[in-house]
Design an enzyme around this catalytic site. Structure first.
Site, mmCIF file in Angstrom:
data_model
loop_
_atom_site.group_PDB
_atom_site.id
_atom_site.type_symbol
_atom_site.label_atom_id
_atom_site.label_comp_id
_atom_site.label_asym_id
_atom_site.label_seq_id
_atom_site.Cartn_x
_atom_site.Cartn_y
_atom_site.Cartn_z
ATOM 1 N N ASP A 179 -24.622 80.595 18.388
ATOM 2 C CA ASP A 179 -25.548 80.692 19.525
ATOM 3 C C ASP A 179 -26.641 81.732 19.260
ATOM 4 O O ASP A 179 -26.451 82.660 18.473
ATOM 5 C CB ASP A 179 -24.748 81.049 20.793
ATOM 6 C CG ASP A 179 -25.513 80.696 22.061
ATOM 7 O OD1 ASP A 179 -26.514 79.948 21.975
ATOM 8 O OD2 ASP A 179 -25.111 81.184 23.127
ATOM 9 N N LEU A 228 -13.570 74.558 0.592
ATOM 10 C CA LEU A 228 -13.674 74.698 2.050
ATOM 11 C C LEU A 228 -13.942 73.352 2.718
ATOM 12 O O LEU A 228 -14.764 72.575 2.234
ATOM 13 C CB LEU A 228 -14.848 75.645 2.358
ATOM 14 C CG LEU A 228 -15.201 75.823 3.836
ATOM 15 C CD1 LEU A 228 -14.215 76.775 4.504
ATOM 16 C CD2 LEU A 228 -16.629 76.346 3.993
ATOM 17 N N HIS A 288 -33.944 77.365 15.244
ATOM 18 C CA HIS A 288 -32.955 76.352 14.844
ATOM 19 C C HIS A 288 -32.995 76.117 13.330
ATOM 20 O O HIS A 288 -31.961 75.931 12.699
ATOM 21 C CB HIS A 288 -33.201 75.042 15.589
ATOM 22 C CG HIS A 288 -32.924 75.134 17.060
ATOM 23 N ND1 HIS A 288 -31.804 75.763 17.569
ATOM 24 C CD2 HIS A 288 -33.614 74.677 18.139
ATOM 25 C CE1 HIS A 288 -31.818 75.685 18.894
ATOM 26 N NE2 HIS A 288 -32.904 75.039 19.265
#
Ligand code: IPE
Ligand code: IPE
Ligand code: MG
Length: 227
Positions: free
Chosen positions: A12, A123, A29
């Site tokens: 966020d 991962l 963004h």
């Protein structure tokens, strides 16, 4: 140091970060998307098995069309820029959420990435995209009801969640100092440690991740029992 097996992050603060720089929200963004690379690489290096990132919520459709459109264009930017490196590191891409209603072009980019990385053993990088926890739980309950004759158990729900098969979440991080879950993994976070930082997502770097893991190491997890 005890490394969490599964970390989930509410990424966020892109908008606030951009505002603080006098830039448009979409610039935040873009920088936030680039930062995903840094945190994924660091998590992989540390030996984290699964990293789940909240990229777009079922409520984020409420934002202006122009912003939603830009957010939907970011997976293509991300994979174009970083796929070679992700392959080299053996990162596997997965998603949770309802991809059926996201734009076709975005879905295709993500499905390609998933296919290309399917055999990777490093991962697992999970993007929560058009994800909402309440919708996920309702979906799991409906699937479970269709599969079961009698009473539905916790295990029946668990195995129908998008996250079935992943290790439990040990650590949840939310950047930008809002103390809420915003419909993220309500079921799965039952016993996770919750870490909140004032750092905006584009500034949340490898050092910040290490700091969160250090904090996690000082928690005493009791799971309802006694120590
Ligand atoms: C997080 O940043 C990214 C998404 C929700 C897609 P925000 O866009 O929510 O940034 P703030 O909270 O407005 O600063
Ligand atoms: C949560 O952030 C969703 C993502 C980070 C993708 P929001 O910015 O949408 O959450 P609220 O509106 O502050 O609760
Ligand atoms: Mg926000």
């Amino acid at each position: 140091m005890n490394i969490p097996q599964h970390i989930a992050i509410i990424m966020d603060g892109n908008g606030r970060w951009a505002k603080a720089q006098g830039k448009p929200r979409n610039y935040g963004h873009l920088k936030g998307t680039e930062n995903v690379r840094n945190i994924a690489i660091k998590a992989d290096e540390l030996g984290v098995r699964v990293l789940t990132l909240y990229a777009f919520s079922t409520e984020n459709w409420k934002r202006p069309d122009e912003e939603v459109g830009y957010l939907m264009s970011l997976p293509a930017v991300f994979f174009k820029k970083f796929m070679a490196e992700l392959m080299e590191k053996g990162v596997r891409i997965e998603t949770i959420g309802n991809l059926d209603v996201i734009p076709e072009a975005t879905r295709k980019v993500i499905e390609d990435a998933r296919r290309q990385t399917a055999e990777n053993k490093g991962l697992t990088l999970v993007f929560a995209l058009n994800y909402g926890s309440r919708a996920e739980i309702v979906r799991a309950a409906n699937l479970a009801a269709a599969q079961c004759d009698g009473q539905i158990t916790e295990e029946d729900i668990e195995r129908n969640l998008y996250t079935a098969g992943y290790p439990d979440i040990d650590l949840m991080i939310r950047t930008s100092l809002d103390y809420r879950l915003s419909n993220f993994l309500l079921w799965q976070l039952s016993y996770a440690e919750l870490y909140f930082t004032d750092v905006y997502w584009p500034d949340f770097d490898a050092e910040q991740l290490e700091k969160a893991i250090e904090w996690f190491n000082n928690r005493e997890r009791r799971f309802g029992g006694l120590v």
